[in-house]
Design a protein around this motif. Structure first.
Motif, PDB file in Angstrom:
ATOM      1  N   LEU B 178    -100.785  38.296 -65.121  1.00 11.30           N
ATOM      2  CA  LEU B 178     -99.992  37.381 -65.048  1.00 11.30           C
ATOM      3  C   LEU B 178     -99.248  37.397 -66.590  1.00 11.30           C
ATOM      4  O   LEU B 178     -97.930  37.414 -66.329  1.00 11.30           O
ATOM      5  N   ASP B 185     -87.939  40.336 -65.812  1.00 10.84           N
ATOM      6  CA  ASP B 185     -88.444  41.166 -64.730  1.00 10.84           C
ATOM      7  C   ASP B 185     -87.487  42.339 -64.394  1.00 10.84           C
ATOM      8  O   ASP B 185     -86.301  42.360 -64.211  1.00 10.84           O
ATOM      9  N   ARG B 190     -84.271  38.976 -63.478  1.00 16.85           N
ATOM     10  CA  ARG B 190     -84.674  37.402 -63.533  1.00 16.85           C
ATOM     11  C   ARG B 190     -85.741  37.332 -64.605  1.00 16.85           C
ATOM     12  O   ARG B 190     -86.626  38.051 -65.135  1.00 16.85           O
ATOM     13  N   LEU B 191     -85.491  36.191 -65.069  1.00 19.59           N
ATOM     14  CA  LEU B 191     -86.492  35.570 -66.003  1.00 19.59           C
ATOM     15  C   LEU B 191     -87.736  35.007 -65.410  1.00 19.59           C
ATOM     16  O   LEU B 191     -87.624  34.201 -64.658  1.00 19.59           O
ATOM     17  N   ARG B 192     -88.802  35.247 -66.041  1.00 16.26           N
ATOM     18  CA  ARG B 192     -89.947  34.693 -65.261  1.00 16.26           C
ATOM     19  C   ARG B 192     -90.958  34.134 -66.178  1.00 16.26           C
ATOM     20  O   ARG B 192     -91.390  34.734 -67.125  1.00 16.26           O
ATOM     21  N   MET B 193     -91.559  32.879 -65.737  1.00 12.08           N
ATOM     22  CA  MET B 193     -92.582  32.163 -66.604  1.00 12.08           C
ATOM     23  C   MET B 193     -92.141  32.156 -67.982  1.00 12.08           C
ATOM     24  O   MET B 193     -93.243  32.228 -69.044  1.00 12.08           O
ATOM     25  N   THR B 194     -91.045  31.957 -68.523  1.00 15.98           N
ATOM     26  CA  THR B 194     -90.569  31.849 -69.651  1.00 15.98           C
ATOM     27  C   THR B 194     -90.463  30.311 -70.167  1.00 15.98           C
ATOM     28  O   THR B 194     -90.495  29.989 -71.325  1.00 15.98           O
ATOM     29  N   PHE B 195     -90.024  29.392 -69.135  1.00 17.16           N
ATOM     30  CA  PHE B 195     -89.935  28.009 -69.198  1.00 17.16           C
ATOM     31  C   PHE B 195     -88.932  27.709 -70.256  1.00 17.16           C
ATOM     32  O   PHE B 195     -88.948  26.847 -71.205  1.00 17.16           O
TER      33      PHE B 195
END
Lengths: 193, 503
Positions: B178, B185, B190-195
């Motif tokens: 994770l 990505d 795309r941006l993932r889990m950066t909040f």
């Protein structure tokens, strides 16, 4: 007396030629020190925290698309299922904790141990904070000299010499020889670095 | 004999003053790191990695791998003289090594340990020299599905064959995968889990995590324990060395057995620590008088040390040939390869011949030089332990901070390192293994890319992982290994059903 007892006899001499190296630990943790918390409780807390983390991350991945597009998985697909695995494994862990009720009471950390751990952790934390304003080298000097003096109770001059030499070697190795630039503070600014 | 000529070429790359000097520095730093409490192979390599960022890859890997050999040698010193295993795989060395030191035979025990380490690595390096190029050229035919299958096999064998509780291995691995996915990505952008948190855009750096998990957390753990030491000093004379070496041929069976066990377990992911115990236990089982083990038998030093070094060295084989590390330290070296702009995997043997053969040649040379250094400098290194931990601990903290900051020149990484230090401390105390986490973090992106590329290639059809006999075999093997504990139980259950029927 430490170190002064190195025996000059040759290897084959009898009785056993090897002298002992003895290092004492004056502030060693007491075995009878009461436990702060049990391993079981900490384990449960970690599983709950991981469950929460898995939920938050799963939500984010669900939002960015966890489906299956024409050409394969969307960007959130794998992380979403990883969150499910993480959550599942945490639940499994909680389950085993419930089943194995009998093995309780193994201490996670005793009060003495926690005190010693905090003796390193708190200075390290302060060092990281100080690094942002004072620069790495000044902060390192303060950390090493202060730690040796107040935690190790080593003579002042030894602390100063050790920390100055160490910081000097680090500066020479990283900033000068290998061109790895570290954060600088007001002291370096004085020298125009 | 193509390998031989390439190896000679590798030696010619090495034989410059600069590289030889770096090798020496690496070995000395490695022994130092191996002897110090609270530091070991992976930590040492991770902390010293930033030193190599500005070097060319060949010098860098030679120095780093020498740190690794040095740390392996150094671990034996503290196990034998102080009964403190520097590394998990030195634990078995203390069983007979420390009793020998107590009987005044420290010099013999140390010579035995260093010599057998040398033999173990030599066998493993020979294996790497002749096997790695073949595996690599075979793997050149691999497409994304095959690579994904191999990654899957690595992950599954950790879960299925690991000794820790399964759910803990799973947690460690899922968390690593994770965290590897955090940030941009690579396929869709795309941006993932950066909040929306900017420093996370670049993702969680593998080396930062390693420095925190192994360096900082190790200091916290060491502080918890009693730091008083009692140990022996030893000086190794030429006579002792020759005496031990004359005895060597008598133990050829032990040495050979341990080397084979070590190589096998080293190549299998996650097996490096088990090797030393298995080597020891096998030597005990095959011995004529097993009850004397543990009382200071020289064979009890030979067996685990040979196996530990053989496995530590052969762990580099899958890393070189396939880009899959066989141990935590190999994973860090792999992280280094990526920093230097090399793409680990079979292509390395084609595109960077100088680098690969320079590294393999340095394994030979590094072990010979290392053996000479440890045999001559033991007294100096043993006395390092006299330095109070209160002086060592802050220096390690500073080195960790320098290492973490230098990777991307980011203060955020220093905070991340601190966080990983706490996580590592808690995980170690509740028994969550860190090796699967490390492996998952370093392989995460590559395995996800392999998966998605194979999906794009096959139009989203999962059957691509069984599309030919090679990939099908690997995938099936991976799934079998994942459920191995379950399958093993069923088999023994079936066996139990059969046995009463037969009698």
């Amino acid at each position: 007396m430490r170190g002064a007892r190195l025996c000059p006899l040759s290897q084959r001499a009898m009785p056993p030629p090897d002298t002992e190296i003895v290092v004492d630990d004056p502030t060693e943790p007491d075995d009878r020190s009461p436990a702060v918390t049990s391993t079981r409780k900490v384990e449960a807390a970690v599983y709950v925290a991981l469950l929460a983390l898995a939920a938050v991350l799963a939500y984010d991945n669900w939002r960015s698309g966890m489906g299956w597009a024409k050409d394969g998985p969307q960007s959130g697909y794998l992380p979403f299922y990883l969150c499910l695995i993480l959550a599942g494994a945490s639940l499994w862990g909680l389950g085993t904790l419930l089943v194995r009720r009998a093995q309780q009471g193994k201490p996670f950390v005793t009060r003495d141990q926690l005190r010693r751990v905090l003796q390193v952790f708190v200075p390290t934390l302060l060092f990281c904070v100080a690094m942002q304003w004072l620069g790495l080298y000044v902060a390192s000097f303060l950390l090493i000299a202060g730690f040796m003096r107040y935690v190790g109770r080593i003579a002042w001059w030894k602390c100063l010499v050790t920390s100055v030499v160490f910081v000097g070697v680090m500066f020479g190795t990283f900033d000068v020889a290998f061109d790895v630039i570290m954060p600088k503070g007001p002291l370096e600014a004085l020298f125009g670095k | 004999m193509e390998a031989f000529s390439l190896l000679m070429q590798g030696f010619s790359v090495l034989l410059t003053w600069k590289i030889l000097a770096l090798m020496l520095v690496g070995l000395l730093l490695g022994i130092f790191v191996g002897v110090l409490p609270g530091l070991g192979g992976p930590n040492g390599v991770a902390i010293l990695l930033p030193l190599t960022f500005t070097m060319d890859p060949t010098s860098a890997i030679v120095m780093l791998s020498c740190i690794y050999w040095g740390a392996l040698f150094g671990g034996a010193i503290t196990s034998i003289l102080f009964n403190i295993p520097g590394e998990a795989w030195s634990v078995a060395t203390t069983f007979d090594g420390y009793p020998m030191a107590q009987q005044g035979k420290a010099a013999e025990a140390l010579t035995a340990a260093f010599t057998s380490s040398f033999i173990g690595s030599l066998v493993a390096v020979l294996l790497i020299t002749f096997l790695a190029p073949r595996i690599a050229s075979f793997a050149l035919r691999f497409g994304p599905p095959e690579f994904f299958a191999v990654y899957l096999l690595t992950f599954c064998s950790f879960v299925g064959l690991g000794r820790e509780a399964k759910h803990k291995t799973l947690i460690s691995m899922a968390l690593g995968l994770l965290l590897a996915a955090v940030g941009m990505d690579t396929v869709s952008g795309r941006l993932r889990m950066t909040f929306g948190f900017e420093p996370l855009l670049r993702g969680v750096n593998f080396l930062v995590a390693v420095i925190g998990l192994f360096g900082i957390s190790e200091i916290l753990l060491t502080m918890e324990e009693r730091l008083a030491l009692r140990g022996h000093t030893a000086k190794i004379g030429l006579k002792t060395v020759l005496k031990v070496w004359r005895e060597l041929p008598r133990y050829w069976a032990t040495l050979l057995r341990s080397s084979v066990i070590g190589c096998w377990l080293g190549i299998t992911p996650g097996g490096a620590i088990a090797a030393s115990f298995m080597g020891y236990n096998m030597a005990k089982r095959f011995s004529k008088n097993p009850e004397t083990f543990g009382t200071g038998r020289i064979e009890g030093v030979f067996a685990p040390e040979t196996a530990a070094h053989a496995s530590g060295t052969s762990a580099l084989l899958p890393m070189l040939a396939l880009g899959i590390p066989g141990s935590g330290t190999a994973a860090i070296l792999l992280g280094g390869l990526m920093v230097w702009g090399l793409n680990p995997g079979p292509l390395l043997f084609v595109e960077h011949k100088d680098f690969v053969w320079g590294l393999i040649a340095s394994m030979y040379l590094g072990n010979v030089v290392g053996l000479v250094i440890v045999l001559t400098t033991v007294p100096i290194f043993a006395s390092i332990l006299r330095v109070p931990f209160a002086a060592v601990a802050p220096m390690i903290v500073v080195s960790c901070a320098i290492g973490a900051y230098a990777i991307q020149n980011a203060m955020f990484d220093v905070w991340l390192m601190l966080l990983f230090g706490v996580v590592g401390y808690v995980f170690k105390k509740i028994g969550v293994p860190l090796a699967p986490f490390t492996l998952a973090l370093v392989l995460g992106n590559r395995s996800e890319d392999a998966f998605r590329l194979s999906m794009i290639g096959a139009g989203g059809d999962m059957r691509v992982f069984w599309s030919n006999s090679l990939v099908g075999t690997i995938t099936t093997l991976a799934i079998v290994l994942l459920f191995w504990p379950l399958i093993g139980r069923i088999f023994s259950g079936v066996g139990r059903l059969w046995r009463p029927a037969r009698t």
